[in-house]
Each structure stands twice: as structure tokens, then as C-alpha cells.
Write an enzyme that holds these catalytic residues in place. Structure first.
Site, short mmCIF file in Angstrom:
data_model
loop_
_atom_site.label_atom_id
_atom_site.label_comp_id
_atom_site.label_asym_id
_atom_site.label_seq_id
_atom_site.Cartn_x
_atom_site.Cartn_y
_atom_site.Cartn_z
N THR A 67 0.85 -1.17 0.00
CA THR A 67 0.00 0.00 0.00
C THR A 67 0.89 1.23 0.00
OG1 THR A 67 -1.94 1.02 1.03
CG2 THR A 67 -0.34 -0.01 2.53
N LYS A 71 3.50 1.06 -4.03
CA LYS A 71 2.90 0.30 -5.14
C LYS A 71 3.68 0.40 -6.45
CE LYS A 71 -1.83 0.29 -3.41
NZ LYS A 71 -3.24 0.58 -3.66
N GLY A 249 -17.13 1.62 -0.38
CA GLY A 249 -15.81 1.07 -0.68
C GLY A 249 -15.53 -0.29 -0.05
N1 LIG Z 1 -11.80 0.31 -1.16
C1 LIG Z 1 -10.62 -0.21 -1.44
O1 LIG Z 1 -10.44 -1.42 -1.52
C2 LIG Z 1 -9.45 0.70 -1.72
C3 LIG Z 1 -8.29 0.19 -2.32
C4 LIG Z 1 -7.23 1.09 -2.59
C5 LIG Z 1 -7.35 2.41 -2.24
N2 LIG Z 1 -8.49 2.86 -1.62
C6 LIG Z 1 -8.63 4.27 -1.25
O2 LIG Z 1 -8.47 5.07 -2.40
C7 LIG Z 1 -8.08 6.38 -2.02
C8 LIG Z 1 -6.99 6.88 -2.94
O3 LIG Z 1 -5.82 6.07 -2.76
P1 LIG Z 1 -4.62 6.13 -3.80
O4 LIG Z 1 -3.72 5.02 -3.47
O5 LIG Z 1 -5.16 6.26 -5.19
O6 LIG Z 1 -3.93 7.52 -3.39
P2 LIG Z 1 -2.99 8.44 -4.30
O7 LIG Z 1 -2.26 7.63 -5.31
O8 LIG Z 1 -2.22 9.28 -3.35
O9 LIG Z 1 -4.00 9.39 -5.14
C9 LIG Z 1 -4.79 10.33 -4.47
C10 LIG Z 1 -5.73 11.01 -5.47
O10 LIG Z 1 -6.60 11.88 -4.74
C11 LIG Z 1 -6.53 13.18 -5.32
N3 LIG Z 1 -6.78 14.18 -4.29
C12 LIG Z 1 -6.19 14.28 -3.07
N4 LIG Z 1 -6.69 15.32 -2.40
C13 LIG Z 1 -7.60 15.91 -3.21
C14 LIG Z 1 -8.45 17.04 -3.09
N5 LIG Z 1 -8.49 17.78 -1.98
N6 LIG Z 1 -9.28 17.33 -4.12
C15 LIG Z 1 -9.26 16.59 -5.26
N7 LIG Z 1 -8.48 15.51 -5.43
C16 LIG Z 1 -7.66 15.18 -4.43
C17 LIG Z 1 -5.16 13.27 -5.92
O11 LIG Z 1 -5.17 14.28 -6.88
P3 LIG Z 1 -3.81 14.94 -7.49
O12 LIG Z 1 -3.25 13.92 -8.44
O13 LIG Z 1 -4.30 16.17 -8.16
O14 LIG Z 1 -2.91 15.21 -6.31
C18 LIG Z 1 -5.01 11.86 -6.51
O15 LIG Z 1 -5.69 11.76 -7.73
C19 LIG Z 1 -7.67 6.27 -0.53
O16 LIG Z 1 -8.72 6.82 0.25
C20 LIG Z 1 -7.58 4.78 -0.30
O17 LIG Z 1 -7.88 4.44 1.03
C21 LIG Z 1 -9.53 2.03 -1.37
#
Ligand SMILES: NC(=O)c1ccc[n+]([C@@H]2O[C@H](COP(=O)([O-])OP(=O)(O)OC[C@H]3O[C@@H](n4cnc5c(N)ncnc54)[C@H](OP(=O)(O)O)[C@@H]3O)[C@@H](O)[C@H]2O)c1
Length: 284
Positions: A67, A71, A249
Site C-alpha cells: 500500500t 505500489k 468502498g
Molecule cells: N476500497 C478499497 O479497496 C481501496 C483500495 C485502494 C485504495 N483505496 C482508497 O483510495 C483512495 C486513494 O488512494 P490512492 O492510493 O489512489 O492515493 P494516491 O495515489 O495518493 O491518489 C490520491 C488522489 O486523490 C486526489 N486528491 C487528493 N486530495 C484531493 C483534493 N483535496 N481534491 C481533489 N483531489 C484530491 C489526488 O489528486 P492529485 O493527483 O491532483 O494530487 C489523486 O488523484 C484512498 O482513500 C484509499 O484508502 C480504497
């Protein structure tokens, strides 16, 4: 009779990782099936990934989840990648094979698509608006396209990441993807599905919701959140108030956990047991 006191080890490496509930779900499944497997939740800092992956080998682990923030960096340790992991450019699940090689897979998007299938939703020909272009969004975007979604709109603040995801989808699938910038309150075009794949609304910022025009959400639109802590996010509550059909989720989380369980053990996962454990963990 000679006893075996050694458990087969799997786990997750990440930072932060303390609040990751995957271990309780996987271990409920192992216990139910009578498998002597343990799932360990390990805090690994970015600069320690090299040592941690050497540890995975040294401990003869069956596999690991990765995580944040590992990744992408874990790719260099993989001997082979699944097609999805190659296209997505990230690995969330490693399988350590008997011959000592490591296989990298990405099961986030597969778990998401399965959570739609579980609800009787077929992506073929559907339009999807995806909020975010990070790791989860990349996995979901690619798998939705591979599952037959016809048109994807990626809305993201960071233009490079947003465009890169669209290029990946356009270059590797039959779907058409278009990037839209996100500055201020984002307008949501007419769509079948709207997915929050950002981390907005995640604990401890559970009162937050993505800055979008909620008036654009139409009754019957399918709205999904990847955030699972809290389960009932402000985004989903606001979408439900507009008459949307909401999918939380947890389904994605349990489904990717089940795929990983099978990759590591070779056995079908007891999904009902694992889902029930997860729900009780979140008090839902
Ligand atoms: N349900 C599940 O099984 C599962 C599995 C995996 C992940 N998740 C969840 O998915 C979420 C994202 O994880 P990730 O690994 O993709 O994180 P990540 O790679 O850090 O990506 C975060 C994303 O959120 C955007 N973002 C952050 N703050 C924002 C704001 N204030 N307004 C608009 N966009 C914003 C970022 O935009 P920018 O690119 O513009 O910075 C980026 O696109 C987390 O909450 C995680 O817990 C859930």
C-alpha cells in the site's frame, strides 16, 4: 506425530498502515478454512523497501500486499507482472512462487469491478466519470475500460497525472478517455457512473467531500466511493440525497482481499466470512 509450528506468512507493507483492516479480514478467512496462515501488518518507510523485500524472501513469505507509498517502487523486485499490473504501472499484490520468483498483480480495480458485478451492474457500453488519477483511480480506470466501459472522463487536479491515465486507457483498451481539469467546483457531465477515487473523505478527514457540483448528480446515477473508512462517506450521503444509487468502498476492499487470498493459498476465499468480519470491524 511431527507437528508444524510454522505458519505461512502473508501481509501488507506500507506507511501509514496502522489503520489498514485487511489483516483481520484475511485471517478470518484463513481461520474459517483451517489454513495455518498469518497476515502481518508491517510499517515500512520508503527508504526501507529494499530491506523489507529482502525480508519477504528471507522469511519465505507466500506473498504481500503493498500500500502507500510502495505500489510503484515495488515493480523493480518483480520477475513477472500480470497484464493489468503492467498497464496500470503499479502492484498491490505480490505472489512469492515456489521457484523463488515474484509475480506482481494489481487487484484493486478487479475488486472494484467485482463490487459492481455483485450489484448486477454491467459496465459494457457505460460512461464513467472518475474523480482522481492516483493509484486507485489508475487501477479502477483501466479495469472499467477492460470490462467494457465505453467512455471515461478523468477529472483530476494534477493535469499530468490525469492525462497520463487517459493515455494509458486510450493506448491499451478500446474505451475512449478524456481528461478534464479540476479547479474550483468541478462540473459533472451526464454519466452512468460517478466514482470518487480520490482520498477526499478518508478518516481523519471524514467530514470532507470532493468539491464537485452535487446538483449535477441525477436520480438513478450510480455513485461509488473507494474510501471505506468511514463506510458511509459524505460524498455518498450527498449523492444519495440527489437520488443516486450508492456503492460504498467495502465491496471493493473485500473483493480484492478475496482475489489475493486465492492467489496466495490456491483456494477459493470464504467471501461471506471475510465480508462479515469487515462489516463488524466497521460497525455496519
Ligand atoms: N476500497 C478499497 O479497496 C481501496 C483500495 C485502494 C485504495 N483505496 C482508497 O483510495 C483512495 C486513494 O488512494 P490512492 O492510493 O489512489 O492515493 P494516491 O495515489 O495518493 O491518489 C490520491 C488522489 O486523490 C486526489 N486528491 C487528493 N486530495 C484531493 C483534493 N483535496 N481534491 C481533489 N483531489 C484530491 C489526488 O489528486 P492529485 O493527483 O491532483 O494530487 C489523486 O488523484 C484512498 O482513500 C484509499 O484508502 C480504497
Amino acid at each position: 506425530m511431527e507437528k508444524n509450528y510454522r505458519a505461512e506468512l502473508v501481509g501488507v507493507l506500507g506507511d501509514p498502515v496502522d489503520g489498514n483492516p485487511t489483516g483481520v479480514m484475511e485471517e478470518a478467512g484463513f481461520e474459517h478454512a483451517g489454513l495455518n496462515y498469518r497476515y502481518i501488518t508491517v510499517r515500512v518507510l520508503p527508504e526501507d523497501l529494499d530491506a523489507a523485500m529482502a525480508g519477504v524472501r528471507a522469511f519465505h513469505m507466500r506473498g504481500v500486499n503493498l500500500t502507500m507509498p510502495h505500489k510503484i517502487n515495488v515493480l523493480k523486485y518483480m520477475d513477472e507482472l500480470s497484464e493489468a499490473a503492467r498497464v496500470i504501472g503499479a502492484v498491490n499484490t505480490v505472489v512469492c512462487r515456489e521457484d523463488g520468483t515474484m509475480f506482481g498483480e494489481n487487484t484493486d480495480g478487479k475488486g472494484f469491478v467485482q463490487s459492481l458485478t455483485d450489484e448486477g451492474i454491467d459496465l459494457k457500453g457505460k460512461s464513467v466519470v472518475l474523480l482522481g488519477a492516483g493509484g486507485a483511480a489508475r487501477s479502477i480506470g483501466v479495469e472499467c475500460a477492460l470490462a467494457g466501459a465505453a467512455y471515461l472522463t478523468v477529472i483530476n487536479r494534477n493535469a499530468d497525472r490525469g492525462r497520463a491515465l487517459c493515455d494509458t486507457i486510450n493506448g491499451n483498451t478500446t474505451a475512449t478517455a478524456e481528461y478534464r481539469p479540476w479547479s474550483g467546483t468541478a462540473r459533472i457531465p451526464q454519466t452512468d457512473l460517478l466514482i470518487n477515487a480520490t482520498c477526499v473523505g478518508l478518516h481523519p478527514d471524514g467530514d470532507a467531500s470532493p468539491d464537485i457540483e452535487y446538483e449535477d448528480i441525477q436520480p438513478g446515477m450510480i455513485c461509488c466511493d473507494v474510501v471505506f473508512n468511514p463506510v458511509d462517506t459524505v460524498f455518498l450521503r450527498r449523492a444519495a440525497a440527489r437520488g443516486a444509487r450508492c456503492i460504498d468502498g467495502l465491496g471493493m476492499l473485500v473483493n480484492q482481499g478475496c482475489i489475493n487470498y486465492t492467489l496466495w493459498t490456491g483456494q477459493p476465499a470464504p467471501r461471506d466470512v471475510m465480508y462479515a468480519k469487515l462489516k463488524s470491524e466497521f460497525g455496519v
